[in-house]
Design a protein around this motif. Structure first.
Motif, PDB file in Angstrom:
ATOM      1  N   ARG A  88      42.439  33.779  44.858  1.00 56.05           N
ATOM      2  CA  ARG A  88      41.666  34.628  45.764  1.00 56.05           C
ATOM      3  C   ARG A  88      40.211  34.793  45.333  1.00 56.05           C
ATOM      4  O   ARG A  88      39.605  35.849  45.592  1.00 56.05           O
ATOM      5  CB  ARG A  88      42.336  36.010  45.897  1.00 56.05           C
ATOM      6  CG  ARG A  88      43.737  36.008  46.475  1.00 56.05           C
ATOM      7  CD  ARG A  88      43.768  35.571  47.928  1.00 56.05           C
ATOM      8  NE  ARG A  88      42.892  36.387  48.765  1.00 56.05           N
ATOM      9  CZ  ARG A  88      43.214  37.583  49.251  1.00 56.05           C
ATOM     10  NH1 ARG A  88      44.404  38.101  48.986  1.00 56.05           N
ATOM     11  NH2 ARG A  88      42.374  38.240  50.016  1.00 56.05           N
ATOM     12  N   THR A 123      38.623  35.401  39.771  1.00 52.00           N
ATOM     13  CA  THR A 123      39.083  36.314  40.816  1.00 52.00           C
ATOM     14  C   THR A 123      38.164  37.521  40.906  1.00 52.00           C
ATOM     15  O   THR A 123      37.903  38.047  41.996  1.00 52.00           O
ATOM     16  CB  THR A 123      40.531  36.753  40.529  1.00 52.00           C
ATOM     17  OG1 THR A 123      41.359  35.592  40.382  1.00 52.00           O
ATOM     18  CG2 THR A 123      41.078  37.599  41.667  1.00 52.00           C
ATOM     19  N   VAL A 156      39.022  41.484  47.653  1.00 59.12           N
ATOM     20  CA  VAL A 156      40.445  41.614  47.271  1.00 59.12           C
ATOM     21  C   VAL A 156      40.753  42.973  46.663  1.00 59.12           C
ATOM     22  O   VAL A 156      41.912  43.395  46.652  1.00 59.12           O
ATOM     23  CB  VAL A 156      40.872  40.493  46.305  1.00 59.12           C
ATOM     24  CG1 VAL A 156      40.659  39.132  46.941  1.00 59.12           C
ATOM     25  CG2 VAL A 156      40.131  40.576  44.976  1.00 59.12           C
ATOM     26  N   GLY A 157      39.762  43.674  46.141  1.00 55.69           N
ATOM     27  CA  GLY A 157      39.974  44.998  45.568  1.00 55.69           C
ATOM     28  C   GLY A 157      40.298  44.954  44.080  1.00 55.69           C
ATOM     29  O   GLY A 157      41.022  44.072  43.607  1.00 55.69           O
ATOM     30  N   GLN A 158      39.770  45.939  43.349  1.00 56.49           N
ATOM     31  CA  GLN A 158      40.001  45.988  41.897  1.00 56.49           C
ATOM     32  C   GLN A 158      41.458  46.255  41.559  1.00 56.49           C
ATOM     33  O   GLN A 158      41.991  45.730  40.573  1.00 56.49           O
ATOM     34  CB  GLN A 158      39.108  47.067  41.269  1.00 56.49           C
ATOM     35  CG  GLN A 158      39.109  47.060  39.748  1.00 56.49           C
ATOM     36  CD  GLN A 158      38.562  45.758  39.174  1.00 56.49           C
ATOM     37  OE1 GLN A 158      37.500  45.293  39.571  1.00 56.49           O
ATOM     38  NE2 GLN A 158      39.299  45.156  38.243  1.00 56.49           N
ATOM     39  N   GLU A 159      42.144  47.045  42.369  1.00 60.67           N
ATOM     40  CA  GLU A 159      43.551  47.355  42.083  1.00 60.67           C
ATOM     41  C   GLU A 159      44.408  46.099  42.166  1.00 60.67           C
ATOM     42  O   GLU A 159      45.344  45.920  41.373  1.00 60.67           O
ATOM     43  CB  GLU A 159      44.067  48.420  43.064  1.00 60.67           C
ATOM     44  CG  GLU A 159      45.539  48.794  42.855  1.00 60.67           C
ATOM     45  CD  GLU A 159      45.839  49.252  41.430  1.00 60.67           C
ATOM     46  OE1 GLU A 159      46.945  48.927  40.941  1.00 60.67           O
ATOM     47  OE2 GLU A 159      44.984  49.905  40.811  1.00 60.67           O
ATOM     48  N   TYR A 160      44.102  45.216  43.100  1.00 59.33           N
ATOM     49  CA  TYR A 160      44.826  43.940  43.218  1.00 59.33           C
ATOM     50  C   TYR A 160      44.680  43.128  41.930  1.00 59.33           C
ATOM     51  O   TYR A 160      45.648  42.606  41.388  1.00 59.33           O
ATOM     52  CB  TYR A 160      44.270  43.159  44.409  1.00 59.33           C
ATOM     53  CG  TYR A 160      44.700  41.710  44.497  1.00 59.33           C
ATOM     54  CD1 TYR A 160      45.932  41.357  45.061  1.00 59.33           C
ATOM     55  CD2 TYR A 160      43.876  40.694  44.012  1.00 59.33           C
ATOM     56  CE1 TYR A 160      46.315  40.027  45.150  1.00 59.33           C
ATOM     57  CE2 TYR A 160      44.251  39.363  44.104  1.00 59.33           C
ATOM     58  CZ  TYR A 160      45.471  39.029  44.674  1.00 59.33           C
ATOM     59  OH  TYR A 160      45.859  37.718  44.748  1.00 59.33           O
ATOM     60  N   ILE A 161      43.441  43.049  41.425  1.00 58.59           N
ATOM     61  CA  ILE A 161      43.186  42.281  40.205  1.00 58.59           C
ATOM     62  C   ILE A 161      43.864  42.933  39.009  1.00 58.59           C
ATOM     63  O   ILE A 161      44.503  42.264  38.188  1.00 58.59           O
ATOM     64  CB  ILE A 161      41.671  42.143  39.970  1.00 58.59           C
ATOM     65  CG1 ILE A 161      41.034  41.378  41.137  1.00 58.59           C
ATOM     66  CG2 ILE A 161      41.380  41.453  38.644  1.00 58.59           C
ATOM     67  CD1 ILE A 161      39.510  41.351  41.095  1.00 58.59           C
ATOM     68  N   ASP A 162      43.758  44.259  38.901  1.00 56.88           N
ATOM     69  CA  ASP A 162      44.371  44.962  37.773  1.00 56.88           C
ATOM     70  C   ASP A 162      45.882  44.813  37.782  1.00 56.88           C
ATOM     71  O   ASP A 162      46.519  44.685  36.724  1.00 56.88           O
ATOM     72  CB  ASP A 162      43.995  46.443  37.818  1.00 56.88           C
ATOM     73  CG  ASP A 162      42.501  46.682  37.553  1.00 56.88           C
ATOM     74  OD1 ASP A 162      41.858  45.762  37.010  1.00 56.88           O
ATOM     75  OD2 ASP A 162      42.013  47.769  37.892  1.00 56.88           O
ATOM     76  N   ASP A 163      46.483  44.830  38.976  1.00 53.70           N
ATOM     77  CA  ASP A 163      47.933  44.683  39.081  1.00 53.70           C
ATOM     78  C   ASP A 163      48.375  43.303  38.611  1.00 53.70           C
ATOM     79  O   ASP A 163      49.380  43.169  37.887  1.00 53.70           O
ATOM     80  CB  ASP A 163      48.380  44.917  40.523  1.00 53.70           C
ATOM     81  CG  ASP A 163      49.894  44.827  40.673  1.00 53.70           C
ATOM     82  OD1 ASP A 163      50.595  45.607  40.026  1.00 53.70           O
ATOM     83  OD2 ASP A 163      50.357  43.946  41.434  1.00 53.70           O
ATOM     84  N   LEU A 164      47.638  42.261  39.008  1.00 54.11           N
ATOM     85  CA  LEU A 164      47.973  40.917  38.549  1.00 54.11           C
ATOM     86  C   LEU A 164      47.794  40.792  37.043  1.00 54.11           C
ATOM     87  O   LEU A 164      48.589  40.140  36.365  1.00 54.11           O
ATOM     88  CB  LEU A 164      47.106  39.877  39.264  1.00 54.11           C
ATOM     89  CG  LEU A 164      47.363  39.680  40.753  1.00 54.11           C
ATOM     90  CD1 LEU A 164      46.477  38.552  41.285  1.00 54.11           C
ATOM     91  CD2 LEU A 164      48.823  39.360  41.039  1.00 54.11           C
TER      92      LEU A 164
END
Length: 419
Positions: free
Chosen positions: A32, A187, A194-202
Motif C-alpha cells: 500500500r 508503506t 492508508v492511516g497510521q493505525e493501519y501501519i502500526d497494526d501491521l
C-alpha cells in the motif's frame, strides 16, 4: 510536467521524475505504498499527452488483472477521456486515439499467451517480481511502436522488493543496465491515505522479516511457502562475530553449471558462524573454484591450508563426456572434500533447526544471501507430500536458495568429520 489527477506521495513523486529520464524504471515498495496507482497515473499521463500511442500493462497471469491493476486504472482514468471499451479483450481507447491493453503472459491452466506481434510506446509490468528474466526479455522487445521515437518510449515495473539474488535486483540496482533505474518506497510514505493505525497494526502483526520487506521496502525473500527453518531472529542470530583466526574455514560446495554455490563458515565443535555465501551464474567449476579460493583468503589469510570442505557425494559421479568428476576437479586445486552417501535431507534440516533453536548458528550481518536463505528464502512447498497429509512438506526447489541451502546441508551432514 505536472502529474495528475492526484498529488503523489514522496516515493511516487520520485518514480514519476525517474520515468521521465530513464527508459526502464522499477518501483519497489512496501504494501500500500502506492506503486500500482503511480504506474496507472504515469501510464495515463503518457497516453493522454502523446496522441495515437499504444500502451500495454502486463502481469504474469491473465486472471489476476481484473481485480488489481485494471481496477486501479479505471479509478485513475477520467470518464471524459474514454472513447470506447472492449472489456472482454481488456482494451481501453481514449478520445485522442491512444489505447491501453492489459495482458497476462500466462493463464493459470498453463496456457502461454501470445505477445510476439504486439508493439507499444509505453509498457507497465504489475507485480514484476512474479515473472522471470526471460519473461521480461520478451516484454522489453514489445517496446517498439515505430511511430514514436525510441527516445520517447518508456517501460515501468512495480513490484514487492525481490531477493538480492533476483534478476531485478541485479539489473536495476546491483549493476544497473544503461537507461535502467530503481525507486524504493515504504508503506509509511502513503500514511496520508492508508492511516497510521493501519501501519502500526501491521507492524505489531508481522514477524521481523515481513516488516523489513512489506513495510520498509527492503530487499528480502519471496514468500511462496513456509520457511524451512523456524525461529531465525535478527537480534539473536545475526551477530558481527567476524573471523576467528584460530579456527579453520569450513566450506560447503553445491555443484552445478547454472547456479554453483559455496558457503563459508567456521565451526568450533559446538557453534557455527556463517560468514559468507557465494552464488554463481553460468560458470564452470574450473572458473568457480578460483573465485572461492580468492574469497577464502580474503576472509582468513592462510585459508588455503586452514580449511575443511564438504560437498555432495554425487560429485564422485562422472557426467557424460566429462573428463573428470567434480570432486576430481576440486582435487586438482588441492581441495579434498568430505562427503557422505546421499541421505534424507531432513537429517540436515533437523541439525540446522537444532542449531538455530539452541543459538548455535549465527550469521555475519554482511552475509545477505545466507540471512535471506534462513529467514525465508529456503521454503517448504505449500502442497502435501506423496504419502498424504501426514507426510512432511518438501523444500521448494527455488532456483537460487536451494543451491545455497544444499551447500549448507553438506556442512551439517558432515559435521562429525569437520572437527
Amino acid at each position: 510536467p505536472t502529474m495528475y489527477p492526484t498529488k503523489p506521495n514522496e516515493s511516487q513523486r520520485k518514480f514519476h521524475d525517474a520515468v521521465l529520464t530513464h527508459v526502464w524504471t522499477a518501483f519497489f515498495g512496501g504494501v500500500r505504498c502506492g506503486k500500482t496507482r503511480a504506474l496507472c497515473e504515469q501510464m495515463f499521463y503518457f497516453l493522454d499527452t502523446e496522441p495515437n500511442t499504444k500502451g500495454f500493462i502486463f502481469r504474469k497471469y491473465e486472471e489476476d488483472l481484473d481485480a488489481t491493476v485494471m481496477r486501479t486504472w479505471y479509478e485513475v482514468l477520467p470518464n471524459a477521456k474514454i472513447k470506447r471499451l472492449r472489456l472482454r479483450r481488456k482494451e481501453c481507447y481514449l478520445t485522442n486515439g491512444s489505447s491501453l491493453t492489459f495482458k497476462g503472459l500466462y493463464t493459470r491452466n498453463g496456457r502461454t499467451q501470445k505477445i510476439g506481434s504486439m508493439d507499444a510506446a509505453f509498457i507497465g509490468v504489475e507485480e514484476a517480481d512474479e515473472i522471470t528474466r526471460e519473461d521480461f526479455g520478451f516484454i522489453k522487445a514489445r517496446l517498439s511502436q515505430t511511430s514514436v521515437p525510441a527516445a520517447k518510449r518508456r517501460g515501468m515495473l512495480v513490484a514487492n522488493p525481490p531477493t538480492t539474488s533476483s534478476w531485478m535486483y541485479q539489473m536495476f540496482l546491483e549493476a544497473p543496465l544503461q537507461g535502467h533505474t530503481a525507486i524504493r518506497g515504504k508503506t509509511q510514505d502513503n500514511v496520508e491515505h492508508v492511516g497510521q493505525e493501519y501501519i502500526d497494526d501491521l507492524r505489531r502483526t508481522y514477524p521481523p522479516a515481513w516488516i523489513q520487506r512489506f513495510l520498509e521496502g527492503e530487499f528480502g525473500f519471496s514468500i511462496k511457502g513456509t520457511p524451512v527453518i523456524q525461529g531465525v531472529a535478527p537480534d539473536k542470530h545475526i551477530v558481527p562475530r567476524g573471523v576467528n583466526a584460530f579456527l579453520p574455514l569450513v566450506r560447503g560446495w553445491d555443484f552445478g553449471f547454472f547456479r554453483p554455490a559455496t558457503v563459508l563458515l567456521q565451526y568450533d565443535g559446538t557453534r557455527w558462524h556463517w560468514l559468507d555465501t557465494l552464488l554463481g551464474t553460468n560458470v564452470h567449476l574450473r572458473q568457480w573454484i578460483p573465485e572461492v579460493l580468492k574469497r577464502s583468503v580474503e576472509l582468513l589469510p592462510g585459508a588455503h591450508v586452514a580449511v575443511l570442505d564438504a560437498c555432495d557425494h554425487a560429485g564422485h559421479q562422472r557426467r557424460d563426456n566429462a573428463e573428470k568428476t567434480s570432486i576430481e576437479i576440486l582435487n586438482d586445486y588441492g581441495i579434498y572434500p568430505v562427503s557422505q552417501p546421499t541421505e534424507s535431507i531432513y537429517r540436515a534440516i533437523d541439525a540446522i533447526q537444532s542449531a538455530v533453536t539452541n543459538g548455535f548458528l549465527t550469521l555475519e550481518p554482511s552475509n545477505r544471501l545466507g540471512i535471506e536463505c534462513l529467514m525465508g528464502g529456503w521454503q517448504l512447498d505449500q502442497g502435501q507430500g506423496q504419502d498424504g497429509a501426514t507426510d512432511r512438506m518438501k523444500p521448494l526447489r527455488d532456483e537460487s536458495f536451494i543451491h545455497v541451502s544444499d551447500a549448507l546441508c553438506y556442512c551439517f551432514l558432515n559435521q562429525a568429520l569437520l572437527t
